[in-house]
Design a protein around this motif. Sequence first.
Motif, PDB file in Angstrom:
ATOM      1  N   GLU A  87       0.804  -1.217   0.000  1.00 12.86           N
ATOM      2  CA  GLU A  87       0.000   0.000   0.000  1.00 12.86           C
ATOM      3  C   GLU A  87       0.838   1.270   0.000  1.00 12.86           C
ATOM      4  OE1 GLU A  87      -3.344   1.939   2.925  1.00 12.86           O
ATOM      5  OE2 GLU A  87      -3.623  -0.111   2.234  1.00 12.86           O
ATOM      6  N   VAL A  88       2.009   1.242   0.633  1.00 12.76           N
ATOM      7  CA  VAL A  88       2.783   2.471   0.823  1.00 12.76           C
ATOM      8  C   VAL A  88       4.250   2.242   0.465  1.00 12.76           C
ATOM      9  CG1 VAL A  88       3.493   4.254   2.464  1.00 12.76           C
ATOM     10  CG2 VAL A  88       1.241   3.176   2.687  1.00 12.76           C
ATOM     11  N   LEU A  89       4.820   3.202  -0.282  1.00 12.97           N
ATOM     12  CA  LEU A  89       6.254   3.257  -0.528  1.00 12.97           C
ATOM     13  C   LEU A  89       6.840   4.350   0.357  1.00 12.97           C
ATOM     14  CD1 LEU A  89       5.214   1.728  -3.081  1.00 12.97           C
ATOM     15  CD2 LEU A  89       7.017   2.900  -4.374  1.00 12.97           C
ATOM     16  N   VAL A  90       7.953   4.057   0.999  1.00 12.98           N
ATOM     17  CA  VAL A  90       8.619   5.019   1.875  1.00 12.98           C
ATOM     18  C   VAL A  90      10.027   5.247   1.347  1.00 12.98           C
ATOM     19  CG1 VAL A  90       9.409   5.518   4.214  1.00 12.98           C
ATOM     20  CG2 VAL A  90       7.276   4.251   3.874  1.00 12.98           C
ATOM     21  N   ILE A  91      10.374   6.497   1.137  1.00 12.32           N
ATOM     22  CA  ILE A  91      11.685   6.826   0.575  1.00 12.32           C
ATOM     23  C   ILE A  91      12.743   6.837   1.677  1.00 12.32           C
ATOM     24  CG2 ILE A  91      13.029   8.627  -0.580  1.00 12.32           C
ATOM     25  CD1 ILE A  91      10.998   7.155  -2.335  1.00 12.32           C
ATOM     26  N   GLY A  92      13.903   6.259   1.363  1.00 13.89           N
ATOM     27  CA  GLY A  92      15.048   6.301   2.268  1.00 13.89           C
ATOM     28  C   GLY A  92      16.169   7.102   1.644  1.00 13.89           C
ATOM     29  N   THR A  93      16.140   8.404   1.871  1.00 13.54           N
ATOM     30  CA  THR A  93      17.122   9.273   1.212  1.00 13.54           C
ATOM     31  C   THR A  93      18.523   9.128   1.795  1.00 13.54           C
ATOM     32  OG1 THR A  93      16.212  11.025   2.619  1.00 13.54           O
ATOM     33  CG2 THR A  93      15.542  11.020   0.329  1.00 13.54           C
ATOM     34  N   ASN A  94      18.639   8.829   3.080  1.00 11.56           N
ATOM     35  CA  ASN A  94      19.970   8.691   3.664  1.00 11.56           C
ATOM     36  C   ASN A  94      20.752   7.555   3.012  1.00 11.56           C
ATOM     37  OD1 ASN A  94      19.789  10.828   5.466  1.00 11.56           O
ATOM     38  ND2 ASN A  94      18.934   9.585   7.100  1.00 11.56           N
ATOM     39  N   ASP A  95      20.117   6.399   2.861  1.00 17.28           N
ATOM     40  CA  ASP A  95      20.797   5.273   2.219  1.00 17.28           C
ATOM     41  C   ASP A  95      21.092   5.564   0.761  1.00 17.28           C
ATOM     42  OD1 ASP A  95      20.903   2.500   3.887  1.00 17.28           O
ATOM     43  OD2 ASP A  95      19.317   3.784   4.634  1.00 17.28           O
ATOM     44  N   LEU A  96      20.165   6.233   0.086  1.00 14.96           N
ATOM     45  CA  LEU A  96      20.392   6.541  -1.324  1.00 14.96           C
ATOM     46  C   LEU A  96      21.616   7.428  -1.501  1.00 14.96           C
ATOM     47  CD1 LEU A  96      19.561   6.504  -4.303  1.00 14.96           C
ATOM     48  CD2 LEU A  96      18.128   8.503  -3.821  1.00 14.96           C
ATOM     49  N   VAL A  97      21.681   8.520  -0.742  1.00 16.11           N
ATOM     50  CA  VAL A  97      22.822   9.439  -0.857  1.00 16.11           C
ATOM     51  C   VAL A  97      24.117   8.714  -0.526  1.00 16.11           C
ATOM     52  CG1 VAL A  97      23.899  11.505   0.113  1.00 16.11           C
ATOM     53  CG2 VAL A  97      21.461  11.516  -0.432  1.00 16.11           C
ATOM     54  N   ASN A  98      24.079   7.873   0.486  1.00 15.46           N
ATOM     55  CA  ASN A  98      25.276   7.118   0.865  1.00 15.46           C
ATOM     56  C   ASN A  98      25.716   6.181  -0.259  1.00 15.46           C
ATOM     57  OD1 ASN A  98      27.177   6.122   3.091  1.00 15.46           O
ATOM     58  ND2 ASN A  98      26.165   4.240   2.494  1.00 15.46           N
ATOM     59  N   PRO A 138      20.929  21.436   0.274  1.00 13.88           N
ATOM     60  CA  PRO A 138      19.607  22.061   0.172  1.00 13.88           C
ATOM     61  C   PRO A 138      19.062  21.946  -1.241  1.00 13.88           C
ATOM     62  CG  PRO A 138      21.129  23.471   1.392  1.00 13.88           C
ATOM     63  CD  PRO A 138      21.956  22.355   0.808  1.00 13.88           C
ATOM     64  N   GLY A 139      17.795  21.605  -1.329  1.00 18.50           N
ATOM     65  CA  GLY A 139      17.175  21.434  -2.635  1.00 18.50           C
ATOM     66  C   GLY A 139      17.270  20.027  -3.182  1.00 18.50           C
ATOM     67  N   ARG A 140      18.161  19.197  -2.641  1.00 21.53           N
ATOM     68  CA  ARG A 140      18.304  17.783  -3.002  1.00 21.53           C
ATOM     69  C   ARG A 140      18.534  17.541  -4.498  1.00 21.53           C
ATOM     70  NH1 ARG A 140      13.476  14.728   0.199  1.00 21.53           N
ATOM     71  NH2 ARG A 140      12.175  16.175  -0.972  1.00 21.53           N
ATOM     72  N   THR A 141      19.187  18.487  -5.145  1.00 19.21           N
ATOM     73  CA  THR A 141      19.409  18.367  -6.589  1.00 19.21           C
ATOM     74  C   THR A 141      20.021  17.033  -7.001  1.00 19.21           C
ATOM     75  OG1 THR A 141      19.638  20.769  -6.792  1.00 19.21           O
ATOM     76  CG2 THR A 141      20.513  19.433  -8.597  1.00 19.21           C
ATOM     77  N   PRO A 142      21.034  16.496  -6.286  1.00 19.02           N
ATOM     78  CA  PRO A 142      21.651  15.244  -6.742  1.00 19.02           C
ATOM     79  C   PRO A 142      20.700  14.050  -6.798  1.00 19.02           C
ATOM     80  CG  PRO A 142      23.049  16.348  -5.122  1.00 19.02           C
ATOM     81  CD  PRO A 142      21.730  17.042  -5.102  1.00 19.02           C
ATOM     82  N   PHE A 169      14.366  14.373   7.119  1.00 21.36           N
ATOM     83  CA  PHE A 169      15.241  15.555   7.096  1.00 21.36           C
ATOM     84  C   PHE A 169      16.080  15.485   8.361  1.00 21.36           C
ATOM     85  CE2 PHE A 169      16.132  20.065   7.998  1.00 21.36           C
ATOM     86  CZ  PHE A 169      16.654  20.465   6.774  1.00 21.36           C
ATOM     87  N   ASN A 170      17.395  15.395   8.199  1.00 17.13           N
ATOM     88  CA  ASN A 170      18.267  15.057   9.322  1.00 17.13           C
ATOM     89  C   ASN A 170      18.524  16.196  10.305  1.00 17.13           C
ATOM     90  OD1 ASN A 170      18.782  12.377   8.329  1.00 17.13           O
ATOM     91  ND2 ASN A 170      20.110  13.292   6.786  1.00 17.13           N
ATOM     92  N   ALA A 171      18.529  17.437   9.832  1.00 13.16           N
ATOM     93  CA  ALA A 171      18.922  18.569  10.683  1.00 13.16           C
ATOM     94  C   ALA A 171      17.714  19.029  11.503  1.00 13.16           C
ATOM     95  CB  ALA A 171      19.465  19.704   9.830  1.00 13.16           C
ATOM     96  N   ILE A 172      17.509  18.422  12.669  1.00 16.50           N
ATOM     97  CA  ILE A 172      16.287  18.663  13.429  1.00 16.50           C
ATOM     98  C   ILE A 172      16.190  20.087  13.957  1.00 16.50           C
ATOM     99  CG2 ILE A 172      15.973  16.240  14.040  1.00 16.50           C
ATOM    100  CD1 ILE A 172      17.219  16.811  16.716  1.00 16.50           C
ATOM    101  N   ASP A 214      11.221  24.012   3.892  1.00 17.32           N
ATOM    102  CA  ASP A 214      11.524  24.073   2.455  1.00 17.32           C
ATOM    103  C   ASP A 214      11.450  22.686   1.819  1.00 17.32           C
ATOM    104  OD1 ASP A 214      11.932  26.796   2.570  1.00 17.32           O
ATOM    105  OD2 ASP A 214      14.115  26.654   2.714  1.00 17.32           O
ATOM    106  N   GLU A 215      12.002  21.680   2.517  1.00 12.10           N
ATOM    107  CA  GLU A 215      12.000  20.337   1.948  1.00 12.10           C
ATOM    108  C   GLU A 215      10.598  19.742   1.918  1.00 12.10           C
ATOM    109  OE1 GLU A 215      15.536  17.818   2.411  1.00 12.10           O
ATOM    110  OE2 GLU A 215      14.172  16.320   3.265  1.00 12.10           O
ATOM    111  N   ALA A 216       9.805  20.027   2.944  1.00 10.00           N
ATOM    112  CA  ALA A 216       8.417  19.564   2.947  1.00 10.00           C
ATOM    113  C   ALA A 216       7.644  20.193   1.795  1.00 10.00           C
ATOM    114  CB  ALA A 216       7.759  19.884   4.281  1.00 10.00           C
ATOM    115  N   ARG A 217       7.860  21.488   1.582  1.00  7.68           N
ATOM    116  CA  ARG A 217       7.177  22.159   0.469  1.00  7.68           C
ATOM    117  C   ARG A 217       7.595  21.539  -0.863  1.00  7.68           C
ATOM    118  NH1 ARG A 217       7.994  26.774   2.070  1.00  7.68           N
ATOM    119  NH2 ARG A 217      10.031  27.139   1.122  1.00  7.68           N
TER     120      ARG A 217
END
Length: 301
Positions: free
Chosen positions: A146-157, A165-169, A193-196, A204-207
């Motif tokens: 039902e749901v896909l969850v993105i794991g950006t930390n593992d992807l960037v690694n 900022p902006g997650r261009t890569p 978003f890691n920087a709590i 900005d990232e949520a938008r």
Amino acid sequence: MPTPRPRRSALYLPGNNARVLEKARTLPADALIFDLEDAVGPDAKESARARVCEVVSSGAHRPRELVVRVNGLSTRWHEDDLAAVARSGADGVLVPKVESARQVRELSAALDALGAPENLTLWVMVETPGAFLRAEEIASAGGRLEVLVIGTNDLVNDLHGRHVPGRTPILPALTLAVLGARSAGKVILDGVFNAIADASGFADEARQGREMGFDGKTVIHPSQIDPANAGFGPSPEEVDHARTVVSAYERAQAAGESVIVVEGRMIESLHVRDAQRILALDSLIAELTYGTPPLETVTPS
């Protein structure tokens, strides 16, 4: 059109931290993800599993959606995690590092074999380069998914990239995932978003995530819940516009008219369907938040 479920914010909770688990009962996240994977060390896996299943079974965190993130397919804890969650009363089970439709089908079959209730949904993490390249295949695998969850930390690694900022890569990968989810009619949640302490960066990232089409955002700190709810929930202006669109459509239908104009713009059936989706989501958010829907609601057709 299926009625949406609010998943604006999904808060990760360490499964071995009793104080945090207790505090979560009062937090306004739409979904709680009880984590048995990254947040729990090897020596605490089994005790955390028992604690989380007890907490979920108690119903103390309702009416929020309750999901348990189990350990990965290749770990020695995975099968026992899956079996425990299958009988815990959880709404969903989140499996990390899923990379193929075959794995999705096998996970669904395993839950069936364990006697999991039909309403236990499968959530999968898309977080490796291969998974993003096969996002449509994964999303279309069927079964309990039902749901896909993105794991950006593992992807960037894995990309040997950088968090910027902006997650261009990683925008191409995020776009592939959203396209895959939408093509299969699945829900998709943005990564953390890691920087709590960076409130403006989170906003900005949520938008950005909302503009890309994500349904909500996974969060790692209570301070991120309200901004995620605001960013991914329909604004008052959107709700008002949706009501106007649906009202105009209903008047046109009653009068036998085929042309609908709202605020100087032509309205097509796709605009009506989206307006109905927004109103249904707004109603469910109000019910989750206050225990009652707003006075004016529209049921999707």
